[in-house]
Design an enzyme around this catalytic site. Sequence first.
Site, PDB file in Angstrom:
ATOM      1  N   ALA A  15       3.274   5.873  -2.478  1.00 33.24           N
ATOM      2  CA  ALA A  15       4.499   6.769  -2.957  1.00 33.24           C
ATOM      3  C   ALA A  15       4.618   6.965  -4.514  1.00 33.24           C
ATOM      4  O   ALA A  15       4.941   8.035  -4.955  1.00 33.24           O
ATOM      5  CB  ALA A  15       5.835   5.933  -2.288  1.00 33.24           C
ATOM      6  N   GLY A  47       0.559  -1.318   0.022  1.00 32.71           N
ATOM      7  CA  GLY A  47      -0.075   0.122   0.041  1.00 32.71           C
ATOM      8  C   GLY A  47       0.803   1.291  -0.120  1.00 32.71           C
ATOM      9  O   GLY A  47       0.700   2.035  -0.784  1.00 32.71           O
ATOM     10  N   CYS A  48       1.821   1.479   0.768  1.00 34.21           N
ATOM     11  CA  CYS A  48       2.773   2.493   1.094  1.00 34.21           C
ATOM     12  C   CYS A  48       3.436   2.655  -0.510  1.00 34.21           C
ATOM     13  O   CYS A  48       3.647   3.808  -0.642  1.00 34.21           O
ATOM     14  CB  CYS A  48       3.791   2.102   2.175  1.00 34.21           C
ATOM     15  N   THR A  49       3.933   1.347  -1.218  1.00 35.94           N
ATOM     16  CA  THR A  49       4.587   1.738  -2.249  1.00 35.94           C
ATOM     17  C   THR A  49       3.654   2.117  -3.354  1.00 35.94           C
ATOM     18  O   THR A  49       4.118   3.239  -4.142  1.00 35.94           O
ATOM     19  CB  THR A  49       5.058   0.129  -2.842  1.00 35.94           C
TER      20      THR A  49
END
Length: 156
Positions: A51, A46-48
Amino acid sequence: MPDRLAVGDAAPDFTLPDADGNDVSLASLRGKSVIVYFYPAAMTPGCTKQACDFRDSLDSLQAHGYAVLGISPDKPAKLAKFRERDGVTFPLLSDPDKEVLTAYGAFGEKTMYGKKVTGVIRSTFVVDPDGKIAVAQYNVKATGHVAKLRRDLGLD
């Protein structure tokens, strides 16, 4: 529940190390609008996605006068790996003590998979050129968030 920031509040100032260990301060960006987003962990799916969405939108955001800062509890070395792996082109800042996360209300109790846990609350703020909160969004979704933020800011 952590104290939450609202539109019009003064944005808590901070100085944190980036992926290369260089200090980046919010005060040094006074005079421009800054998107500050908090995410739980570098290199997770999710964070990838989030970003990479900010990365892919960066030229357009910068053309509209916005700088972008991503903040997580990760150490600078992990942030450097994340930046290299995914070609992140904006500063990723390290807040291992979670002081800035806490100051923004982005660390605390949240519900994950139906359980109450304490952790990073995925949140995004827009700090105006005078250092005030212009947008405060808590519990944002990793996917589709940047597109929604662009709509909220009237950029699309």
